[in-house]
Design a protein around this motif. Sequence first.
Motif, PDB file in Angstrom:
ATOM      1  N   GLU A 144       0.835  -1.206   0.000  1.00  0.00           N
ATOM      2  CA  GLU A 144       0.000   0.000   0.000  1.00  0.00           C
ATOM      3  C   GLU A 144       0.872   1.260   0.000  1.00  0.00           C
ATOM      4  OE1 GLU A 144      -2.477  -0.369   3.424  1.00  0.00           O
ATOM      5  OE2 GLU A 144      -3.769  -1.867   2.512  1.00  0.00           O
ATOM      6  N   SER A 145       1.938   1.243   0.768  1.00  0.00           N
ATOM      7  CA  SER A 145       2.837   2.401   0.836  1.00  0.00           C
ATOM      8  C   SER A 145       3.462   2.689  -0.522  1.00  0.00           C
ATOM      9  CB  SER A 145       3.940   2.168   1.867  1.00  0.00           C
ATOM     10  OG  SER A 145       3.396   2.107   3.164  1.00  0.00           O
ATOM     11  N   CYS A 146       3.849   1.636  -1.221  1.00  0.00           N
ATOM     12  CA  CYS A 146       4.430   1.821  -2.557  1.00  0.00           C
ATOM     13  C   CYS A 146       3.395   2.406  -3.510  1.00  0.00           C
ATOM     14  CB  CYS A 146       4.933   0.492  -3.124  1.00  0.00           C
ATOM     15  SG  CYS A 146       6.404  -0.117  -2.304  1.00  0.00           S
ATOM     16  N   TYR A 147       2.190   1.898  -3.413  1.00  0.00           N
ATOM     17  CA  TYR A 147       1.142   2.333  -4.325  1.00  0.00           C
ATOM     18  C   TYR A 147       0.719   3.774  -4.052  1.00  0.00           C
ATOM     19  CZ  TYR A 147      -3.157   2.231  -7.048  1.00  0.00           C
ATOM     20  OH  TYR A 147      -4.141   2.504  -7.951  1.00  0.00           O
ATOM     21  N   TYR A 148       0.526   4.101  -2.774  1.00  0.00           N
ATOM     22  CA  TYR A 148       0.035   5.427  -2.404  1.00  0.00           C
ATOM     23  C   TYR A 148       1.147   6.408  -2.045  1.00  0.00           C
ATOM     24  CZ  TYR A 148      -4.525   3.212  -2.273  1.00  0.00           C
ATOM     25  OH  TYR A 148      -5.665   2.532  -2.611  1.00  0.00           O
ATOM     26  N   ARG A 149       2.395   5.938  -2.070  1.00  0.00           N
ATOM     27  CA  ARG A 149       3.567   6.758  -1.743  1.00  0.00           C
ATOM     28  C   ARG A 149       3.525   7.293  -0.305  1.00  0.00           C
ATOM     29  NH1 ARG A 149       6.460   5.741  -5.887  1.00  0.00           N
ATOM     30  NH2 ARG A 149       5.821   6.285  -7.965  1.00  0.00           N
ATOM     31  N   GLU A 150       2.950   6.507   0.583  1.00  0.00           N
ATOM     32  CA  GLU A 150       2.955   6.838   2.012  1.00  0.00           C
ATOM     33  C   GLU A 150       4.097   6.076   2.649  1.00  0.00           C
ATOM     34  OE1 GLU A 150      -0.757   5.590   3.596  1.00  0.00           O
ATOM     35  OE2 GLU A 150      -1.936   6.827   2.256  1.00  0.00           O
ATOM     36  N   GLN A 151       4.773   6.691   3.597  1.00  0.00           N
ATOM     37  CA  GLN A 151       5.897   5.999   4.205  1.00  0.00           C
ATOM     38  C   GLN A 151       5.814   5.909   5.717  1.00  0.00           C
ATOM     39  OE1 GLN A 151       9.518   7.655   2.758  1.00  0.00           O
ATOM     40  NE2 GLN A 151       9.257   6.814   0.731  1.00  0.00           N
ATOM     41  N   VAL A 152       5.101   6.810   6.359  1.00  0.00           N
ATOM     42  CA  VAL A 152       5.087   6.810   7.812  1.00  0.00           C
ATOM     43  C   VAL A 152       3.874   6.027   8.312  1.00  0.00           C
ATOM     44  CG1 VAL A 152       5.040   8.219   9.890  1.00  0.00           C
ATOM     45  CG2 VAL A 152       6.243   9.051   7.863  1.00  0.00           C
ATOM     46  N   CYS A 153       4.171   4.918   8.895  1.00  0.00           N
ATOM     47  CA  CYS A 153       3.137   4.065   9.467  1.00  0.00           C
ATOM     48  C   CYS A 153       3.740   3.427  10.709  1.00  0.00           C
ATOM     49  CB  CYS A 153       2.715   3.009   8.452  1.00  0.00           C
ATOM     50  SG  CYS A 153       1.424   1.902   9.032  1.00  0.00           S
ATOM     51  N   ARG A 154       2.959   3.282  11.731  1.00  0.00           N
ATOM     52  CA  ARG A 154       3.421   2.712  12.994  1.00  0.00           C
ATOM     53  C   ARG A 154       2.831   1.314  13.174  1.00  0.00           C
ATOM     54  NH1 ARG A 154       7.487   5.618  13.989  1.00  0.00           N
ATOM     55  NH2 ARG A 154       7.128   7.827  13.820  1.00  0.00           N
ATOM     56  N   VAL A 155       3.506   0.540  14.000  1.00  0.00           N
ATOM     57  CA  VAL A 155       3.042  -0.811  14.312  1.00  0.00           C
ATOM     58  C   VAL A 155       1.597  -0.780  14.805  1.00  0.00           C
ATOM     59  CG1 VAL A 155       3.359  -2.734  15.915  1.00  0.00           C
ATOM     60  CG2 VAL A 155       5.332  -1.799  14.682  1.00  0.00           C
ATOM     61  N   LYS A 156       1.248   0.196  15.631  1.00  0.00           N
ATOM     62  CA  LYS A 156      -0.110   0.273  16.179  1.00  0.00           C
ATOM     63  C   LYS A 156      -1.174   0.399  15.092  1.00  0.00           C
ATOM     64  CE  LYS A 156       0.081   5.258  16.971  1.00  0.00           C
ATOM     65  NZ  LYS A 156       0.104   6.292  17.987  1.00  0.00           N
ATOM     66  N   ASP A 157      -0.776   0.908  13.913  1.00  0.00           N
ATOM     67  CA  ASP A 157      -1.722   1.087  12.819  1.00  0.00           C
ATOM     68  C   ASP A 157      -2.065  -0.214  12.101  1.00  0.00           C
ATOM     69  OD1 ASP A 157      -1.697   3.889  13.277  1.00  0.00           O
ATOM     70  OD2 ASP A 157       0.079   4.099  12.006  1.00  0.00           O
ATOM     71  N   ILE A 158      -1.197  -1.208  12.200  1.00  0.00           N
ATOM     72  CA  ILE A 158      -1.428  -2.437  11.428  1.00  0.00           C
ATOM     73  C   ILE A 158      -1.416  -3.716  12.254  1.00  0.00           C
ATOM     74  CG2 ILE A 158      -0.555  -1.399   9.307  1.00  0.00           C
ATOM     75  CD1 ILE A 158       1.997  -3.115   9.667  1.00  0.00           C
ATOM     76  N   MET A 159      -1.049  -3.641  13.534  1.00  0.00           N
ATOM     77  CA  MET A 159      -0.976  -4.865  14.344  1.00  0.00           C
ATOM     78  C   MET A 159      -2.369  -5.447  14.561  1.00  0.00           C
ATOM     79  SD  MET A 159      -0.311  -3.448  18.177  1.00  0.00           S
ATOM     80  CE  MET A 159      -1.666  -2.862  19.186  1.00  0.00           C
ATOM     81  N   ARG A 160      -2.401  -6.729  14.802  1.00  0.00           N
ATOM     82  CA  ARG A 160      -3.644  -7.392  15.195  1.00  0.00           C
ATOM     83  C   ARG A 160      -3.780  -7.276  16.707  1.00  0.00           C
ATOM     84  NH1 ARG A 160      -2.206 -12.767  12.830  1.00  0.00           N
ATOM     85  NH2 ARG A 160      -0.668 -11.752  11.555  1.00  0.00           N
ATOM     86  N   THR A 161      -4.932  -6.852  17.163  1.00  0.00           N
ATOM     87  CA  THR A 161      -5.124  -6.670  18.607  1.00  0.00           C
ATOM     88  C   THR A 161      -5.788  -7.872  19.261  1.00  0.00           C
ATOM     89  OG1 THR A 161      -7.181  -5.471  18.175  1.00  0.00           O
ATOM     90  CG2 THR A 161      -5.190  -4.158  18.486  1.00  0.00           C
ATOM     91  N   GLU A 162      -6.394  -8.730  18.454  1.00  0.00           N
ATOM     92  CA  GLU A 162      -6.953  -9.966  19.007  1.00  0.00           C
ATOM     93  C   GLU A 162      -5.874 -11.030  18.894  1.00  0.00           C
ATOM     94  OE1 GLU A 162     -10.787 -11.159  17.663  1.00  0.00           O
ATOM     95  OE2 GLU A 162     -11.527  -9.103  17.652  1.00  0.00           O
ATOM     96  N   VAL A 163      -5.218 -11.295  20.006  1.00  0.00           N
ATOM     97  CA  VAL A 163      -4.075 -12.202  20.022  1.00  0.00           C
ATOM     98  C   VAL A 163      -4.448 -13.468  20.780  1.00  0.00           C
ATOM     99  CG1 VAL A 163      -1.669 -12.480  20.688  1.00  0.00           C
ATOM    100  CG2 VAL A 163      -2.514 -10.222  20.021  1.00  0.00           C
ATOM    101  N   VAL A 164      -4.212 -14.598  20.151  1.00  0.00           N
ATOM    102  CA  VAL A 164      -4.422 -15.882  20.809  1.00  0.00           C
ATOM    103  C   VAL A 164      -3.077 -16.280  21.414  1.00  0.00           C
ATOM    104  CG1 VAL A 164      -5.120 -18.282  20.532  1.00  0.00           C
ATOM    105  CG2 VAL A 164      -6.168 -16.503  19.111  1.00  0.00           C
TER     106      VAL A 164
END
Length: 139
Positions: A62-82
């Motif tokens: 997505e970053s390559c496609y939209y040319r976005e570079q700043v993203c944090r772990v909290k933005d993409i991590m899974r919060t439901e953890v087994v």
Amino acid sequence: MQSLRVSDYMNCRPVTFSVEMSVAEAVERLLQSGQTGGPVVDGQNKVIGFLSEQDCLVRMIESCYYREQVCRVKDIMRTEVVSIRPYVSVIEQAQTMLGAKPKIYPVVDDDGYLLGTVNRSQLLNAIDMQLRDGYRIAG
């Protein structure tokens, strides 16, 4: 073999992430560690999420496609953890992993603090070692 415990075969030094870490730094950690994912922990080492190569790959595309570079772990991590406890039997956990479950499980104590991780390869190795020992004794 039921007496084999996850704690005897888990990775005691898993790759970990913090919520404020950049995805680029998280990817670097994954690549350096050779692990395919790991728990996201808070300042007290409690598991609050999980981040995998797949999560990072999706975001990087997505970053390559939209040319976005700043993203944090909290933005993409899974919060439901087994997660699992260290005293779970290897066989029981292996049976759980036969379904469409996570490939890596954080191993936590009864209060949710990270002790390590366990994956399918580690469980397969544990079962294989026990079967080989059984063959030697029987033979």
